[in-house]
Design an enzyme around this catalytic site. Structure first.
Site, PDB file in Angstrom:
ATOM      1  N   GLU A  36      26.232  12.357 -21.543  1.00 46.36           N
ATOM      2  CA  GLU A  36      26.342  13.397 -22.563  1.00 46.36           C
ATOM      3  C   GLU A  36      27.711  14.083 -22.508  1.00 46.36           C
ATOM      4  OE1 GLU A  36      24.562  13.992 -25.081  1.00 46.36           O
ATOM      5  OE2 GLU A  36      22.918  12.652 -24.577  1.00 46.36           O
ATOM      6  N   TYR A 132      23.153  22.082 -26.945  1.00 44.15           N
ATOM      7  CA  TYR A 132      22.903  20.681 -27.284  1.00 44.15           C
ATOM      8  C   TYR A 132      22.708  19.836 -26.018  1.00 44.15           C
ATOM      9  CZ  TYR A 132      23.773  15.842 -27.690  1.00 44.15           C
ATOM     10  OH  TYR A 132      23.643  14.501 -27.501  1.00 44.15           O
ATOM     11  N   ASP A 150      22.970  17.564 -32.224  1.00 43.19           N
ATOM     12  CA  ASP A 150      24.381  17.181 -32.313  1.00 43.19           C
ATOM     13  C   ASP A 150      24.764  17.131 -33.795  1.00 43.19           C
ATOM     14  OD1 ASP A 150      23.282  14.850 -33.287  1.00 43.19           O
ATOM     15  OD2 ASP A 150      24.306  13.523 -31.870  1.00 43.19           O
TER      16      ASP A 150
END
Ligand code: SF4
Length: 372
Positions: A36, A132, A150
């Site tokens: 991520e 997020y 996102d």
């Protein structure tokens, strides 16, 4: 909106169309977190290579915590936005440090003995982790019911609910979060987040991207599995969404970098070239802890007149809110000057230091024109 029908259409699409990506095959929170952070502001194809390299070199969060920050920055080189790498390292050290006083931390103990936070709040408290990323890790690693919004998900939500409020304002964010909370499949958050993100990335795409693939999003809407539930499709507004508030003004910055080159004879046939580099030490700087050639920044394009420059390489570099105009000026000297904070290194050794992408481009450009 019949949510169960939306889920079944979305998941059916996902199982047929999803890309095989290694971070989708694991529930290791460390690997997911790594992916991520790497994928923020990085394309999947480029991120993949870095993800594999990082995991190979530092297979656990404790390995990463034990690394030197300089090594991590060096491995990150080429990805840009180096604060991500610094935060990654800081967070790893925080996690590894927590291991020592593990009572009450509530984390999952892995075989290696490191503990990765397992609640949304604990994950969110890590350096470099926002809503997020925390939602993504909490849902992908632990199947916890948190959305992962996102850019792709913002777009899908804007269109499904026909929201013309800008998504990058405080009010807009609140509204979008309320909608995604309503839509989230609480029984299958991992699957839901993966599927809706992939759907936005591959099917319900931005207008420009769709046009470049010669399929406008409107033509896709006709055969879209979610068309029956899509308010923007019903109202003919899909191409206008999502709405973004005006972008902040891009700031121009002008830099002169001085590349001093001193050639020293090693033997009759051989010589070595030395140059000066230094590490940027301002923690607020986008290039904090990266190396560079000694430089000065000017307030405008009118920079000081150069004294007998022997070669100049001019490059521009665009960051999200800054445009960098850089000149790399070569000075061939008998002796390297004394400049505070610099160290002398052999030109061949430059690969051992982490530089910004801009400086790397200059080194590559100049490599061919410099003495060997
Ligand atoms: S109908 Fe069109 S706008 Fe709506 S979700 Fe499908 S692709 Fe996106």
């Amino acid at each position: 909106m019949a949510k169960s029908l939306i889920y079944s259409r979305l998941y059916e699409w996902y199982f047929v169309n999803r890309r095989d990506l290694p971070w989708r095959e694991t529930d290791d929170p460390y690997a997911i977190w790594l992916s991520e952070i790497i994928l923020q502001q990085t394309r999947v194809a480029q991120g993949l290579e870095y993800y594999r390299r990082f995991l190979q070199r530092w297979p656990t969060v404790r390995d990463l915590a034990a690394a030197d920050e300089a090594e991590v920055l060096r491995e990150w080189q080429g990805l840009g936005y180096y604060s991500r790498a610094r935060n990654l390292h800081k967070a790893a050290q925080k996690i590894a440090g927590e291991r020592l006083r593990v009572t009450g931390y509530g984390g999952r103990e892995t075989e290696e003995g490191s503990v990765f936070p397992r609640t949304f709040e604990e994950i969110r408290a890590l350096p470099g982790v926002g809503d997020y990323t925390a939602g993504a890790i909490a849902s992908f690693a632990y199947n916890l019911p948190y959305p992962a919004m996102d850019g792709n998900v913002y777009r899908v939500v804007a269109r499904l609910f026909d929201i013309d409020e800008p998504f990058d304002t405080t009010a807009g964010k609140k509204l979008f979060h309320k909608k995604i909370e309503e839509l989230l499949d609480r029984d299958n958050p991992r699957l839901f987040n993966s599927a809706i993100m992939e759907f936005g990335a591959l099917y319900c795409t931005p207008v420009l991207e769709a046009v470049s693939h010669q399929h406008s999003v409107v033509s896709r809407c006709e055969s879209c599995p979610l068309a029956d539930f899509c308010a923007a499709h019903a109202h003919g507004t899909a191409e206008l969404l999502p709405v973004r508030k005006q972008r902040p003004k891009v700031r121009d910055r002008w830099f002169d970098y001085h590349i001093y080159l001193q050639q020293s004879a090693v033997s009759h046939q051989q010589s070595e070239v030395y140059t000066l580099i230094r590490r940027r030490e301002d923690p607020k700087d986008i290039w904090y802890h990266l190396y560079e050639f000694p430089s000065e920044e000017s307030e405008s394009a009118e920079r000081s007149v150069l004294c007998q420059p022997q070669a100049v390489c001019e490059l521009s570099h665009v960051l999200s809110h800054q445009k960098i105009h850089a000149r790399f000026i070569i000075h061939k000297v008998e002796e390297l000057p004394q400049i505070e904070g610099t160290i002398a290194v052999r030109w061949e050794e430059l690969d051992d230091y982490a530089f910004s992408r801009l400086t790397l481009r200059a080194i590559d450009t100049l490599r061919t024109s410099l003495p060997h």
